[in-house]
Enzyme design. Structure first.
Site, PDB file in Angstrom:
ATOM      1  N   ARG A 134      57.564  93.063  72.184  1.00 57.32           N
ATOM      2  CA  ARG A 134      58.109  92.926  73.512  1.00 57.32           C
ATOM      3  C   ARG A 134      59.721  92.337  73.372  1.00 57.32           C
ATOM      4  NH1 ARG A 134      53.749  94.689  75.353  1.00 57.32           N
ATOM      5  NH2 ARG A 134      55.406  95.776  76.393  1.00 57.32           N
ATOM      6  N   ASN A 191      53.094  93.532  82.641  1.00 53.92           N
ATOM      7  CA  ASN A 191      52.941  92.036  82.477  1.00 53.92           C
ATOM      8  C   ASN A 191      51.821  91.381  82.929  1.00 53.92           C
ATOM      9  OD1 ASN A 191      55.775  91.973  81.587  1.00 53.92           O
ATOM     10  ND2 ASN A 191      56.585  91.235  83.491  1.00 53.92           N
ATOM     11  N   GLU A 227      56.603  97.937  84.497  1.00 56.83           N
ATOM     12  CA  GLU A 227      57.024  96.664  83.907  1.00 56.83           C
ATOM     13  C   GLU A 227      56.143  95.324  84.525  1.00 56.83           C
ATOM     14  OE1 GLU A 227      58.908  95.904  81.529  1.00 56.83           O
ATOM     15  OE2 GLU A 227      59.854  97.958  81.240  1.00 56.83           O
TER      16      GLU A 227
HETATM   17  N1  LIG Z   1      51.808  88.437  85.306  1.00 60.12           N
HETATM   18  C1  LIG Z   1      52.180  87.662  84.295  1.00 60.12           C
HETATM   19  N2  LIG Z   1      51.398  86.514  84.162  1.00 60.12           N
HETATM   20  C2  LIG Z   1      51.861  85.704  83.126  1.00 60.12           C
HETATM   21  N3  LIG Z   1      52.813  85.508  82.476  1.00 60.12           N
HETATM   22  C3  LIG Z   1      53.856  86.535  82.668  1.00 60.12           C
HETATM   23  C4  LIG Z   1      53.759  87.479  83.595  1.00 60.12           C
HETATM   24  N4  LIG Z   1      54.889  88.232  83.867  1.00 60.12           N
HETATM   25  C5  LIG Z   1      55.612  87.729  82.848  1.00 60.12           C
HETATM   26  N5  LIG Z   1      55.142  86.744  82.416  1.00 60.12           N
HETATM   27  C6  LIG Z   1      55.834  85.835  80.955  1.00 60.12           C
HETATM   28  O1  LIG Z   1      57.404  86.010  81.481  1.00 60.12           O
HETATM   29  C7  LIG Z   1      57.785  86.590  80.123  1.00 60.12           C
HETATM   30  C8  LIG Z   1      58.861  87.436  80.431  1.00 60.12           C
HETATM   31  O2  LIG Z   1      58.614  88.570  80.867  1.00 60.12           O
HETATM   32  P1  LIG Z   1      59.364  89.843  80.598  1.00 60.12           P
HETATM   33  O3  LIG Z   1      58.561  91.005  81.557  1.00 60.12           O
HETATM   34  O4  LIG Z   1      60.732  89.616  81.177  1.00 60.12           O
HETATM   35  O5  LIG Z   1      59.219  90.245  79.302  1.00 60.12           O
HETATM   36  P2  LIG Z   1      57.855  90.385  78.274  1.00 60.12           P
HETATM   37  O6  LIG Z   1      57.008  91.123  78.868  1.00 60.12           O
HETATM   38  O7  LIG Z   1      57.837  89.348  77.384  1.00 60.12           O
HETATM   39  O8  LIG Z   1      58.655  91.764  77.347  1.00 60.12           O
HETATM   40  P3  LIG Z   1      58.969  93.255  77.923  1.00 60.12           P
HETATM   41  O9  LIG Z   1      58.751  93.282  79.421  1.00 60.12           O
HETATM   42  O10 LIG Z   1      60.421  93.443  77.405  1.00 60.12           O
HETATM   43  O11 LIG Z   1      58.144  94.231  77.217  1.00 60.12           O
HETATM   44  C9  LIG Z   1      56.383  86.902  79.550  1.00 60.12           C
HETATM   45  O12 LIG Z   1      56.903  87.052  78.082  1.00 60.12           O
HETATM   46  C10 LIG Z   1      55.251  86.114  79.874  1.00 60.12           C
HETATM   47  O13 LIG Z   1      55.433  84.849  79.064  1.00 60.12           O
HETATM   48 MG   LIG Z   2      57.159  92.353  80.397  1.00 61.89          MG
END
Ligand SMILES: Nc1ncnc2c1ncn2[C@@H]1O[C@H](COP(=O)(O)OP(=O)(O)OP(=O)(O)O)[C@@H](O)[C@H]1O
Ligand SMILES: [Mg+2]
Length: 151
Positions: free
Chosen positions: A110, A55, A51
């Site tokens: 996502r 990200n 995860e």
């Molecule tokens: N490393 C990162 N750099 C920039 N933004 C991030 C990063 N990690 C998370 N985010 C932001 O935080 C939000 C939430 O992250 P999260 O992992 O909970 O959900 P997601 O990646 O959108 O979906 P999923 O993990 O369920 O596929 C993301 O949609 C993004 O906007």
């Molecule tokens: Mg994610």
């Protein structure tokens, strides 16, 4: 000294490519195996690494493969601390980003559950981020010795 004296530390750096996600998962699992985790604990750790790395790749670097993702793992007693970092775009509103189901890429299948999964699977979970500079996730989990179950 790096402030980690007493800890057993491992660090990895790799290109922001989705094919490296499996590598990161397996490498961390191999390192943590010295704590003799249960299968469930190992699955949890592999899931949170996936995860966090995903990200970095899709959000931090917006799928630009020229970015670098860094992981450190530190074992201290029964505790494993993992950090996963990128030097990508950063997060504007961390509180919002941490909400279950929040995603900034709803169009891309996502579900917005990555941070929620990390928070639930680990004992400690912290996000440090700076817009335009990058994001670091720090997570900690106690791996109870399996041995205790048999004694
Ligand atoms: N490393 C990162 N750099 C920039 N933004 C991030 C990063 N990690 C998370 N985010 C932001 O935080 C939000 C939430 O992250 P999260 O992992 O909970 O959900 P997601 O990646 O959108 O979906 P999923 O993990 O369920 O596929 C993301 O949609 C993004 O906007
Ligand atoms: Mg994610």
């Amino acid at each position: 000294m790096n402030g980690q004296s007493g800890a057993n530390v491992m660090s990895l750096q790799f290109s922001s490519r989705s094919e490296n996600e499996a590598f990161a998962r397996v490498a961390v699992a191999a390192f943590v195996s010295q704590l003799d985790p249960t299968l469930d604990e190992l699955t949890d750790l592999k899931t949170v690494i996936s995860e966090a790395v995903t990200n970095c790749i899709i959000h931090g670097y917006d799928n630009d493969p020229s970015g670098m993702v860094s992981i450190t793992a530190a074992i201290e007693g029964e505790d494993i601390t993992l950090t996963v970092s990128d030097q990508g775009q950063g997060i504007e509103d961390v509180e919002l980003a941490r909400q279950p189901l929040f995603t900034s890429k709803p169009d891309m299948e996502r579900s917005g559950m990555g941070f929620t999964i990390m928070e639930n699977f680990m004992d400690e979970f912290e996000v440090t981020t700076e817009l335009g500079a990058g994001t670091t996730i720090r997570m900690k989990k106690r791996i109870e010795s399996k041995q205790a179950l048999y004694n």
